[in-house]
Design an enzyme around this catalytic site. Structure first.
Site, short mmCIF file in Angstrom:
data_model
loop_
_atom_site.label_atom_id
_atom_site.label_comp_id
_atom_site.label_asym_id
_atom_site.label_seq_id
_atom_site.Cartn_x
_atom_site.Cartn_y
_atom_site.Cartn_z
N TYR A 153 -5.49 4.92 7.43
CA TYR A 153 -6.97 4.42 7.55
C TYR A 153 -7.42 4.79 8.82
CZ TYR A 153 -4.46 1.23 4.10
OH TYR A 153 -3.41 0.74 3.01
N TYR A 182 -3.20 -3.63 -10.23
CA TYR A 182 -2.97 -2.89 -8.99
C TYR A 182 -2.10 -4.13 -8.15
CZ TYR A 182 -4.40 -2.61 -3.90
OH TYR A 182 -3.98 -2.26 -2.54
N LYS A 211 0.44 3.35 -2.89
CA LYS A 211 -1.03 4.16 -3.25
C LYS A 211 -0.62 5.68 -3.44
CE LYS A 211 -3.72 0.69 -0.95
NZ LYS A 211 -4.60 0.28 0.24
N VAL A 228 1.24 -3.72 4.11
CA VAL A 228 1.13 -4.83 4.64
C VAL A 228 2.36 -5.87 4.75
CG1 VAL A 228 0.05 -6.32 2.93
CG2 VAL A 228 -0.90 -6.66 5.10
N SER A 243 0.96 -1.19 -0.04
CA SER A 243 -0.15 -0.04 -0.03
C SER A 243 0.64 1.52 0.09
CB SER A 243 -0.81 -0.02 1.20
OG SER A 243 -1.95 -1.02 1.02
N1 GLU Z 1 -1.88 -5.63 -1.71
C1 GLU Z 1 -2.65 -5.45 -0.53
C2 GLU Z 1 -3.93 -5.47 -0.89
O1 GLU Z 1 -4.64 -4.76 -1.59
C3 GLU Z 1 -2.22 -4.21 0.24
C4 GLU Z 1 -2.61 -3.71 1.30
C5 GLU Z 1 -1.79 -3.06 2.13
O2 GLU Z 1 -0.53 -2.98 2.13
O3 GLU Z 1 -2.21 -2.39 3.16
O4 GLU Z 1 -4.69 -6.21 -0.01
#
Ligand code: GLU
Length: 424
Positions: A240, A188, A66, A258, A63
């Protein structure tokens, strides 16, 4: 002399080594991560890097991609078009929550998965491969080295992407996602599988801290406007459903992933990256959060810590001796509204009996647009009062057409600006 900063980072590694939390295990590539790995890296806006621990270990960006993908989509689509597709409100919900704005179908922001999948689809390219290639190339320029994709992490990620596929299909159903939903999630997932180290992430964050300019190459990779937008969304939505705690305790625009990484970008100062794989209930690295709290407190990095820029903007004000005296104002530092206000106030309140005023910007590091306009306006008004005004500006802190239009006398040295009076 040995710099104390790496020693300080080692102390932080020692102090923040709690064992709480658990490594993400939804794909084998993440489950296999050594839970005790711990790295910290700081990169300043002038390109100096300090690190401690496992700063060169590679892991997938997840993430933390992003905000950067959002920056690329902003460049490709424009800010207005992006605002029609994706909102900028904190969701207060988990990263993979299934929620879209009633009526428009817009995801709440580009940091939650729905917004990030839609963001990916808005990056220029015909399919997920091309879009990820565009992102990989741009991330590489920010990191300052060629990054690669972890193909096996990508395959595992995509094979288990049921919830993300659900989000994409829902966005397709409400008409906000234009491309094929499977292709959007494929791309993605590839984007999340770009491999980085703490050092790469610190350089990427430093590029944001440096208003889009990569600190070592000097390349303007992202526009100032896009960076402002990215940092704002990181500040309000990057963590978040823990965004409020993060804002109050740490106060640095940030994003976690993550895989156990957390990046933070402190505008004008430093990019920070921490890596340690055990996660808390919000999906953020336990040691990463603890380390950021500690750095913010120890080093006064909270954005809401009040800086007293204004008080130090006017370095000195004096009148020269001799038969033809000149009044000199010496300005220093990074001048924005409050700094310029101090200078403007001092000049406005003074009785100018010398007939000539010199504004010395030799030590002014940078003037933003407001700072420049305020100084030029003060010069113009002094001129209207019949006072001659000269500027000393060897590094062109003042620039642009309005400076030429002002017709001000410009000098490279204070002595020359003072002598110019005596010469006549
Ligand atoms: N590839 C993970 C997902 O989209 C990323 C989540 C994350 O890093 O918080 O579920």
């Amino acid at each position: 002399m040995h710099s104390p900063i790496p020693d300080y980072l080692l102390e932080v590694l020692d102090a923040c080594g709690t064992d709480g939390g658990a490594v993400a295990d939804y794909i084998p590539e993440l489950a296999a991560a050594d839970p005790d790995r711990f790295g910290i890296c700081l990169a300043t806006v002038d390109g100096t890097v300090y690190s401690a621990g496992n700063a060169e270990t590679t892991f997938t960006i997840q993430s933390m991609s992003k905000p950067f993908a959002y920056g690329v989509a902003l460049a490709d689509q424009g800010h207005e078009a992006m605002a029609e597709k994706i909102d900028v409100e904190p969701s207060g919900e988990a990263f993979n929550e299934i929620s879209l704005e009633p009526g428009t179908g817009r995801p709440k922001n580009a940091m939650i998965n729905a917004g990030a999948i839609l963001t990916h689809s808005l990056v220029a390219g015909d399919d997920g491969i091309q879009r990820t290639e565009r992102l990989r190339e741009m991330f590489s320029r920010c990191a300052g080295r060629e990054l690669r994709i972890d193909e096996s992490a990508f395959t595992s990620e995509f094979d288990t992407a049921h919830r993300n596929l659900g989000l994409a299909h829902m966005m397709k159903a409400v008409g906000i996602l234009d491309c094929d939903p499977v292709e959007a999630v494929r791309g993605y997932s590839r984007q999340c599988s770009i491999e980085v180290t703490c050092r790469d992430l610190a350089m990427m964050a430093a590029t944001l801290a440096n208003a889009g300019v990569q600190p070592t190459t000097g390349e303007q990779i992202l526009s100032r406007r896009s960076v402002r937008q990215m940092l704002s969304v990181m500040m309000t939505c990057g963590m978040y459903d823990a965004a409020g705690d993060w804002m109050t305790d740490v106060g640095i625009p940030a994003k976690s992933g993550v895989s156990g990484g957390v990046i933070g970008a402190l505008p004008g100062q430093v990019g920070i990256a921490v890596f340690s794989p055990r996660l808390d209930s919000h999906g953020s690295s336990v040691r990463g959060v603890e380390t950021f709290e500690r750095l913010s407190t120890d080093m006064g990095m909270h954005m809401m810590e009040v800086a007293h820029e204004g008080r130090s903007a006017l370095r000195d004000a004096f009148t020269t001796d001799g038969p033809d005296p000149v009044t000199v104002y010496q300005v220093q530092g990074d001048l924005r509204f409050t700094g310029a206000e101090t200078v403007v106030r001092a000049i406005s309140e003074a009785e100018h009996t010398t007939g000539r005023v010199v504004l010395d910007l030799t030590r002014a590091y940078r003037l933003n647009d407001v700072g420049q306009r305020m100084l030029l306006e003060v010069a113009r008004r002094l001129g209207l009062d019949g006072i001659e005004v000269a500027m000393v500006d060897p590094d062109h802190a003042l620039h642009g057409p309005h400076v030429e239009a002002s017709g001000l006398e410009m000098f490279d040295h204070l002595d020359a600006a003072i002598a110019a009076r005596a010469d006549r």
